[in-house]
Scaffold this motif. Structure first.
Motif, PDB file in Angstrom:
ATOM      1  N   SER A  96      73.106  35.738  30.024  1.00 37.41           N
ATOM      2  CA  SER A  96      73.360  35.056  30.995  1.00 37.41           C
ATOM      3  C   SER A  96      71.918  34.662  32.219  1.00 37.41           C
ATOM      4  O   SER A  96      72.183  33.714  32.387  1.00 37.41           O
ATOM      5  CB  SER A  96      74.869  35.136  31.978  1.00 37.41           C
TER       6      SER A  96
ATOM      7  N   ARG B 128      65.732  30.894  24.790  1.00 37.73           N
ATOM      8  CA  ARG B 128      66.215  29.836  23.809  1.00 37.73           C
ATOM      9  C   ARG B 128      66.061  29.125  22.772  1.00 37.73           C
ATOM     10  O   ARG B 128      66.433  28.132  22.318  1.00 37.73           O
ATOM     11  CB  ARG B 128      67.144  29.204  25.255  1.00 37.73           C
TER      12      ARG B 128
ATOM     13  N   ARG C 149      76.514  31.668  26.304  1.00 41.16           N
ATOM     14  CA  ARG C 149      75.686  32.965  26.584  1.00 41.16           C
ATOM     15  C   ARG C 149      76.429  34.206  26.870  1.00 41.16           C
ATOM     16  O   ARG C 149      77.679  33.760  26.288  1.00 41.16           O
ATOM     17  CB  ARG C 149      76.137  32.519  28.278  1.00 41.16           C
TER      18      ARG C 149
ATOM     19  N   HIS D  33      71.209  30.961  32.946  1.00 45.08           N
ATOM     20  CA  HIS D  33      71.690  30.046  31.362  1.00 45.08           C
ATOM     21  C   HIS D  33      71.837  28.755  32.023  1.00 45.08           C
ATOM     22  O   HIS D  33      72.638  28.909  33.583  1.00 45.08           O
ATOM     23  CB  HIS D  33      72.133  30.979  30.181  1.00 45.08           C
TER      24      HIS D  33
END
Length: 464
Positions: free
Chosen positions: A201, A208, A220, A430
């Motif tokens: 996270s 990503r 996450r 995230h």
């Protein structure tokens, strides 16, 4: 030849804004400088050229230029024309609201980089000479898509000794850094019909994005004081892989707890999933021996990914993947032909650099230097910013400074005005994660040795 706008001097796209031609032109020029669209030193069109382009009187442009010269936005010299002033911040204008131009940072505490001024140039040059002198002619042709055998061999020995990795040279693929390796793994995962790769996270958005570009979802995995909560992988629908930073979570700095390391491996074994291990700064641990690589727990379910970017310099563009046997052929296939291989001379030089012991000596020397900086950071904060708590300092090249609630953005803005480059902790959260604590991620490894004291002083000045 008749005059034509097409035959005049340099082009400048500008649109006067506001009431009045002269004031509108001045506002547009100020805004172009303020936002960086017109960089310092840029030569502007002559007043005649710009007047013709805009369809206004030449005197209007000349007057606007003269006023902006007087205010400090522009300079005008005989034979040099009118240029954007070379200055750190914009002057305060009369009769208009203005903001200082964001100046080029004087001090750099951005995380993710080593002190590149400490690159061991002399030792690297010696290694390059030895490596190139003894290299066979065939080394400079098209070669094994996994990379040079010399480098894979010494890496296998080094990673086994220093990081606890099971690293058969036949299972190592050389790549151009971690980002390149992750991009290749994203393609391989899609070929294996994986639809989602869980990510921590807190982490880097570029990682990503790379996985998303490969067609993978990136749900996450929460991170707390013990690292990623890997026990939740069993309940994550459709997840076929997970990206972890187990030795030193980025950016929070906590190592993955032994129970959670075991939980990650148990999940991979039971589900047929894959763990992507980002070992970005595993060599730099200060309070005890480095935490061993997760890959050693199950070489068939973990892809160990390392790089010379933190230990030496990111400009080398050299990294490696230690793969399960079943993935080696697939990774070599998706990387394309030999033209996508890392350069042979640098591979051979790194092999010699590691094999001669120079790499170990450099890492030990830099470990002492970074530990000294870490200790100086902690001492300075205790004296000058006692309300700021520092964490994540047992290893690596960065620390997390925990700020009073609601102060993160104001501190970042103050740092910008002071010419200090740094990152807020929220930058790494995230997009699906709930709001978290306020903080800064301070890259104390980034400044040069001569620049470190000034960077530390600038940091303490902006902290609450």
């Amino acid at each position: 030849m008749t005059d034509s706008w097409a035959a005049f001097g340099a082009d400048l796209h500008i649109e006067p804004v506001g009431a009045g031609l002269r004031s509108g032109l001045m506002n547009a020029l100020r805004d172009a400088v303020r936002t960086g669209r017109l960089a310092p030193g840029t030569r502007l069109p002559s007043s005649r050229t710009l007047a013709a382009d805009l369809g206004i009187a030449r005197n209007t442009v000349a007057d606007a230029y003269a006023e902006l010269v007087a205010e400090g936005w522009l300079t005008a010299r005989q034979g040099s024309g009118t240029r954007v002033a070379r200055r750190a911040t914009a002057a305060v204008t009369r009769g208009a609201r203005s903001r200082p131009v964001r100046r080029r940072p004087t001090h750099n505490l951005m995380p993710g980089s080593p002190d590149v001024s400490s690159f061991p140039r002399a030792e690297w040059l010696k290694a390059a000479r030895r490596a190139l002198t003894s290299a066979p002619d065939a080394a400079f042709g098209y070669d094994d898509p996994r990379g040079r055998a010399e480098l894979r061999g010494v890496l296998a020995d080094y990673l086994a000794r220093a990081r606890g990795v099971y690293a058969d040279p036949e299972r190592i693929v050389i790549c151009s850094g971690f980002v390149h390796g992750l991009s290749l793994m994203g393609k391989v995962l899609r070929r294996h019909r994986v639809r989602a790769t869980a990510v921590e996270s807190y982490g880097l958005d570029i990682h990503r994005d790379l996985l998303a570009e490969a067609g993978l979802r990136t749900p996450r995995l929460p991170v707390d004081g013990l690292g990623a909560r890997t026990g939740e992988l069993a309940d994550a629908p459709g997840v076929g892989a997970v990206l972890l930073t187990p030795a030193h979570q980025f950016p929070t700095g906590v190592p993955l707890h032994p129970d959670r390391r075991a939980a990650a491996v148990d999940w991979a074994r039971s589900s047929g999933g894959l763990i992507l291990e980002d070992d970005y700064d595993g060599e730099f641990r200060y309070d005890r021996q480095p935490v061993g690589a997760l890959q050693g727990l199950d070489p068939d379910r973990v892809v160990h990914m390392g790089t010379a970017s933190k230990s030496l310099a990111p400009g080398l563009r050299l990294g490696w993947m230690v793969l399960p046997d079943a993935l080696v052929e697939g990774v070599c296939d998706v990387r394309g032909g030999p033209e996508w291989m890392s350069g042979t001379p640098d591979q051979l030089t790194l092999a010699e650099f590691i094999g001669s012991g120079a790499y170990d000596r450099h890492v030990r020397a830099m470990r002492l230097r970074y530990r000294r900086r870490r200790d100086q950071l902690v001492e300075a904060l205790a004296e000058r910013a006692p309300d700021v708590r520092v964490s994540g300092i047992a290893a690596g090249l960065h620390a997390v400074l925990e700020l009073p609630e609601g102060t993160e953005q104001s501190v970042v803005q103050a740092a910008t005005w002071q010419g200090l480059a740094l990152e807020p902790l929220s930058r790494f959260r995230h997009p699906d994660a709930p709001p978290g604590r306020d903080g800064l991620v301070i890259g104390y490894g980034t400044p040069s040795e001569s620049g470190w004291a000034g960077a530390l002083d600038a940091l303490c000045r902006v902290l609450p």
